[in-house]
Design an enzyme around this catalytic site. Structure first.
Site, PDB file in Angstrom:
ATOM      1  N   LYS A 268       0.850  -1.205   0.000  1.00  0.00           N
ATOM      2  CA  LYS A 268       0.000   0.000   0.000  1.00  0.00           C
ATOM      3  C   LYS A 268       0.882   1.250   0.000  1.00  0.00           C
ATOM      4  O   LYS A 268       2.095   1.160   0.240  1.00  0.00           O
ATOM      5  CB  LYS A 268      -0.909  -0.026   1.221  1.00  0.00           C
ATOM      6  CG  LYS A 268      -0.167   0.013   2.558  1.00  0.00           C
ATOM      7  CD  LYS A 268      -1.080  -0.331   3.734  1.00  0.00           C
ATOM      8  CE  LYS A 268      -0.314  -0.311   5.043  1.00  0.00           C
ATOM      9  NZ  LYS A 268      -1.127  -0.828   6.157  1.00  0.00           N
TER      10      LYS A 268
ATOM     11  N   TYR B 150      14.806  31.263   5.600  1.00  0.00           N
ATOM     12  CA  TYR B 150      13.619  32.055   5.944  1.00  0.00           C
ATOM     13  C   TYR B 150      13.628  32.465   7.407  1.00  0.00           C
ATOM     14  O   TYR B 150      14.018  31.691   8.286  1.00  0.00           O
ATOM     15  CB  TYR B 150      12.352  31.241   5.689  1.00  0.00           C
ATOM     16  CG  TYR B 150      11.959  31.153   4.222  1.00  0.00           C
ATOM     17  CD1 TYR B 150      11.820  32.314   3.443  1.00  0.00           C
ATOM     18  CD2 TYR B 150      11.704  29.926   3.632  1.00  0.00           C
ATOM     19  CE1 TYR B 150      11.450  32.234   2.107  1.00  0.00           C
ATOM     20  CE2 TYR B 150      11.324  29.830   2.303  1.00  0.00           C
ATOM     21  CZ  TYR B 150      11.192  30.996   1.539  1.00  0.00           C
ATOM     22  OH  TYR B 150      10.822  30.906   0.239  1.00  0.00           O
TER      23      TYR B 150
HETATM   24  C1  LIG Z   1      -0.273  -1.739   6.872  1.00  0.00           C
HETATM   25  C2  LIG Z   1      -0.780  -3.011   7.403  1.00  0.00           C
HETATM   26  C3  LIG Z   1       0.081  -4.110   7.598  1.00  0.00           C
HETATM   27  C4  LIG Z   1       1.581  -4.027   7.446  1.00  0.00           C
HETATM   28  O1  LIG Z   1       2.152  -3.648   8.679  1.00  0.00           O
HETATM   29  P1  LIG Z   1       3.754  -3.514   8.848  1.00  0.00           P
HETATM   30  O2  LIG Z   1       3.903  -3.054  10.250  1.00  0.00           O
HETATM   31  O3  LIG Z   1       4.176  -2.491   7.860  1.00  0.00           O
HETATM   32  O4  LIG Z   1       4.330  -4.844   8.581  1.00  0.00           O
HETATM   33  C5  LIG Z   1      -0.486  -5.325   7.965  1.00  0.00           C
HETATM   34  N1  LIG Z   1      -1.813  -5.432   8.162  1.00  0.00           N
HETATM   35  C6  LIG Z   1      -2.663  -4.386   8.031  1.00  0.00           C
HETATM   36  C7  LIG Z   1      -4.109  -4.583   8.294  1.00  0.00           C
HETATM   37  C8  LIG Z   1      -2.179  -3.138   7.669  1.00  0.00           C
HETATM   38  O5  LIG Z   1      -3.010  -2.107   7.557  1.00  0.00           O
END
Ligand SMILES: *Cc1c(COP(=O)(O)O)cnc(C)c1O
Length: 371
Positions: free
Chosen positions: A38, A264
């Site tokens: 993702k 700045y």
């Molecule tokens: C993002 C996510 C993961 C991955 O978690 P990590 O800590 O990056 O390994 C696993 N399960 C769900 C439901 C998530 O939203």
């Protein structure tokens, strides 16, 4: 002396292969792996990462949203893809692109059954999300009866997996709570399987769950951050390699006289005659403004150059008084010797936020692909 021409984000697929193998080695034999890609592969390059992982035999991908699943399908990924957070408007796209939704509430489950029936589906694979304590998405124990009743009434969908998510798998002080979550998930899974009459895959662990809770590996694990080289613990971080290497260049060097200021609002004042270097990356690129005024640093020829003054939108300035360097020299912002955790801790955040915040205007350069 390394030279550079612009800010780039290198995606090192050899590091990805290393991390994948390391995580695999932490699993019980036969445990399936769902790679979480993702947020553009945690800020990297989702299609290149997914292709590499597909080549390594990963079992599943997970994305947050349908659009991210479509990006993978358009990129030629044929592996099953779980969409963690679908919305009702997306169901047609889900089915037409063979994406597999997480169903997390009565509203979503009922609506998906309707869509699957309308599009003439048989046993369309879906995933049921159980809320074992995070209170984010998911059904609970008291939902079991209506869920099983709705499933028995339709041939249109089939529960491919039942999953849940740990609240604090990286936090040793919450170990008791995590163990309770694991028990709660197991117990719901038992009741659900009994009532359903078949056995879906079970999964509950993210990266830190893989490391800290071998008893929660179940049939599959979902790993995101670990694949990208971070594992929420210094000992584990050392076993992994950062996939995303953020590099830039010295655009210009200034000699700053005593009492002259940099940036700045005149936030930095030179105490003596000093040397500043201007780097073409700023807060619009995901470098938090909180890293200004000495909180963060970059590496130039392996030496620490602290950020001076305020981080600008498209640039930042560093103190190079103690570093022999010239315009055109390479600057490392995230890399093997300055992992994302250095800057994320300095900015009071986590590696996840820093990595996923690296803006899309920075060009991604894929390195060490296996084909
Ligand atoms: C993002 C996510 C993961 C991955 O978690 P990590 O800590 O990056 O390994 C696993 N399960 C769900 C439901 C998530 O939203």
């Amino acid at each position: 002396m390394s030279k550079a021409t612009e800010t780039i984000l290198e995606i090192d697929l050899q590091a990805l292969r290393h991390n994948y193998r390391y995580l695999t080695f932490r699993l019980h034999a036969g445990t399936k792996i769902m790679a979480v890609v993702k947020a553009s592969g945690y800020g990297s390059e989702p299609v290149a990462v997914a292709k590499e992982l597909a080549g390594l035999g990963v079992d599943y991908f997970a994305v947050a949203y349908v659009s991210e699943g479509i990006t993978l399908r358009d990129g030629g990924i044929e592996t099953p893809i779980l969409v963690l957070h679908p919305q009702i408007d997306n169901f047609e796209a889900i089915i037409s692109r063979c994406l597999e939704p997480a169903l997390y509430s009565r509203r979503i489950l009922t609506a998906f059954i309707e869509s699957a029936e309308r599009f003439g589906q048989k046993e369309y694979p879906v995933h049921l999300k159980f809320n074992s304590g995070l209170n984010r998405l998911g059904v609970v124990e008291t939902d079991l009866n209506w869920i099983v009743d709705s499933l028995k009434e339709t041939p249109a969908i089939r529960i491919k997996s039942l999953f849940s998510h740990l609240v604090a798998s990286e936090d040793a002080s919450e170990r008791e709570f995590s163990l309770q979550q694991i028990q709660r998930f197991k117990s719901f899974a038992d009741d659900f399987q009994q009532a359903l009459g078949y056995t879906p895959l079970l999964h509950q662990s993210n990266t830190s769950g893989i490391i800290n809770f071998p008893e929660a590996h179940f049939d599959m694990v979902r790993t995101g951050i670990g694949l990208y080289g971070y594992a929420n613990h210094p000992d584990e971080d050392r076993q992994l390699k950062p996939v995303a290497i953020l590099k830039s260049v010295i655009s210009q060097i200034h000699t700053i006289k005593p009492n002259e200021t940099v940036g700045y609002n005149r936030a930095y004042t030179a105490k003596a005659t000093e040397k500043s270097a201007t780097i073409p990356i700023g807060h619009a690129d995901g470098i938090p403004r909180s890293l200004g005024n000495g909180a963060g640093h970059v590496l130039i020829h392996g030496k620490k150059a602290p950020i001076i003054g305020n981080v600008c939108m498209d640039m930042l300035m560093v103190n190079v008084s103690q570093i022999e360097c010239e315009e055109g020299d390479e600057v490392i912002i995230i890399g093997e010797n300055i992992p994302a955790t250095v800057l994320s801790q300095a900015a009071n955040t986590i590696s996840y936020e820093l990595l996923t915040g690296i803006s899309q205007r920075i060009r991604r350069v894929i390195k060490n692909a296996s084909d």
